[in-house]
Scaffold this motif. Structure first.
Motif, mmCIF file in Angstrom:
data_model
loop_
_atom_site.group_PDB
_atom_site.id
_atom_site.type_symbol
_atom_site.label_atom_id
_atom_site.label_comp_id
_atom_site.label_asym_id
_atom_site.label_seq_id
_atom_site.Cartn_x
_atom_site.Cartn_y
_atom_site.Cartn_z
ATOM 1 N N ASP A 117 0.874 -1.175 0.000
ATOM 2 C CA ASP A 117 0.000 0.000 0.000
ATOM 3 C C ASP A 117 0.907 1.220 0.000
ATOM 4 O OD1 ASP A 117 -2.033 1.840 0.230
ATOM 5 O OD2 ASP A 117 -2.330 1.520 2.378
ATOM 6 N N LEU A 118 0.901 1.962 -1.105
ATOM 7 C CA LEU A 118 1.754 3.138 -1.254
ATOM 8 C C LEU A 118 0.911 4.385 -1.034
ATOM 9 C CD1 LEU A 118 4.547 4.306 -2.091
ATOM 10 C CD2 LEU A 118 3.713 4.279 -4.450
ATOM 11 N N ASP A 119 1.273 5.182 -0.033
ATOM 12 C CA ASP A 119 0.528 6.396 0.314
ATOM 13 C C ASP A 119 1.447 7.593 0.111
ATOM 14 O OD1 ASP A 119 -0.812 8.537 1.525
ATOM 15 O OD2 ASP A 119 -1.764 7.245 3.024
ATOM 16 N N LEU A 120 1.281 8.289 -1.013
ATOM 17 C CA LEU A 120 2.162 9.405 -1.333
ATOM 18 C C LEU A 120 1.949 10.580 -0.397
ATOM 19 C CD1 LEU A 120 2.065 9.453 -5.241
ATOM 20 C CD2 LEU A 120 3.884 8.597 -3.753
ATOM 21 N N GLN A 121 0.726 10.798 0.016
ATOM 22 C CA GLN A 121 0.445 11.933 0.900
ATOM 23 C C GLN A 121 1.064 11.713 2.278
ATOM 24 O OE1 GLN A 121 -0.868 14.794 -0.174
ATOM 25 N NE2 GLN A 121 -0.921 13.826 -2.194
ATOM 26 N N ALA A 122 0.945 10.515 2.796
ATOM 27 C CA ALA A 122 1.514 10.210 4.111
ATOM 28 C C ALA A 122 3.004 9.928 4.029
ATOM 29 C CB ALA A 122 0.796 9.012 4.723
ATOM 30 N N THR A 124 4.363 6.979 3.054
ATOM 31 C CA THR A 124 4.618 5.651 3.604
ATOM 32 C C THR A 124 4.340 4.565 2.573
ATOM 33 O OG1 THR A 124 2.348 5.432 4.447
ATOM 34 C CG2 THR A 124 4.011 6.362 5.944
ATOM 35 N N ILE A 125 5.031 3.449 2.755
ATOM 36 C CA ILE A 125 4.722 2.241 2.006
ATOM 37 C C ILE A 125 4.607 1.110 3.022
ATOM 38 C CG2 ILE A 125 7.177 1.817 1.491
ATOM 39 C CD1 ILE A 125 6.148 0.375 -1.094
ATOM 40 N N THR A 126 3.528 0.349 2.903
ATOM 41 C CA THR A 126 3.245 -0.707 3.863
ATOM 42 C C THR A 126 3.203 -2.054 3.161
ATOM 43 O OG1 THR A 126 1.928 0.807 5.213
ATOM 44 C CG2 THR A 126 1.604 -1.555 5.579
ATOM 45 N N THR A 128 1.553 -5.180 2.977
ATOM 46 C CA THR A 128 0.270 -5.655 3.484
ATOM 47 C C THR A 128 0.316 -7.114 3.905
ATOM 48 O OG1 THR A 128 -0.500 -6.182 1.248
ATOM 49 C CG2 THR A 128 -0.993 -3.973 2.099
ATOM 50 N N SER A 133 5.526 -1.043 7.959
ATOM 51 C CA SER A 133 5.387 0.211 7.233
ATOM 52 C C SER A 133 6.681 1.005 7.319
ATOM 53 C CB SER A 133 4.231 1.033 7.817
ATOM 54 O OG SER A 133 4.020 2.209 7.066
ATOM 55 N N THR A 135 8.744 4.747 6.017
ATOM 56 C CA THR A 135 8.573 6.121 5.548
ATOM 57 C C THR A 135 9.647 6.426 4.506
ATOM 58 O OG1 THR A 135 7.685 6.818 7.690
ATOM 59 C CG2 THR A 135 8.503 8.545 6.225
#
Length: 201
Positions: A117-122, A124-126, A128, A133, A135
């Protein structure tokens, strides 16, 4: 969820990303057929749109070629995540609106085939599969804007005279010496400084 393809070795060069023998076109769909061919011939059969490459340090070293970005993007890769990148590959990625994300410990956090799960705003990459996770180095807003536009040229067409106030790409990859990401070019810098300071004949 995107699948992660792990290429854990450091110093994967542009000839391995897209071999020079295939640089007869700039069409991404054609280049995509040969992405990572000299490293893993089966990669293009496994990769799906939105997948992520996790790689070792100094990814994209060697010859300068935008084709190395185009081939991966054409194959459907959404991002490459590595501890750091060869400077020219990193800049080519930014210019083409392609995500090259710096993240320490990324290789150890994933196994080939894990989902992420790649979250550009946060930032972070998790993983799954394991729940771990990490940063990554924040992506400057202008780089995200360039990505959204589809590349630097497209961005400038939509924003004539755009000024990038307060934005910079000050990362390990932009500071890297040629072929050795994260390592300053001390000797070359010293030589250049010596030339400037030397009295003129």
């Amino acid at each position: 969820m995107p699948t992660v393809h792990v290429f854990a070795r450091d110093h994967i060069n542009t000839d391995e990303i897209i071999p020079a023998r295939h640089l007869t076109t700039d069409v991404e769909a054609e280049l995509a057929k040969y992405a990572m061919e000299d490293y893993d011939k089966d990669f293009v059969r496994r990769v799906k749109g939105g997948d992520i490459i996790v790689a070792g340090a100094d990814f994209g070293c060697g010859s300068s070629r935008e084709h190395a970005v185009w081939a991966l993007r054409g194959a459907g890769v959404a991002a490459v995540i590595a501890p750091n990148f060869a400077r020219i590959y990193y800049r080519n990625s930014i210019n083409n609106g392609f995500l090259a994300l710096e993240c320490e410990g990324i290789v150890e956090a994933f196994r080939d085939g894990d989902e992420a799960d790649l979250d550009l705003q946060a930032g972070t990459i998790t993983n799954t599969c394991t729940g771990q996770s990490l940063t990554f180095v924040p992506v400057p807003q202008f780089a995200l804007d360039v990505q959204k536009a589809g590349g630097w040229l497209e961005y400038m067409k939509a924003h004539p005279g755009a000024e990038l106030e307060g934005e910079s790409l000050d990362t390990r990859s932009t500071q890297a010496g040629h072929g050795h990401a994260g390592q300053p070019q001390g000797d070359e810098d010293s030589k250049e400084q010596a030339k400037k300071e030397a009295p003129h004949a």
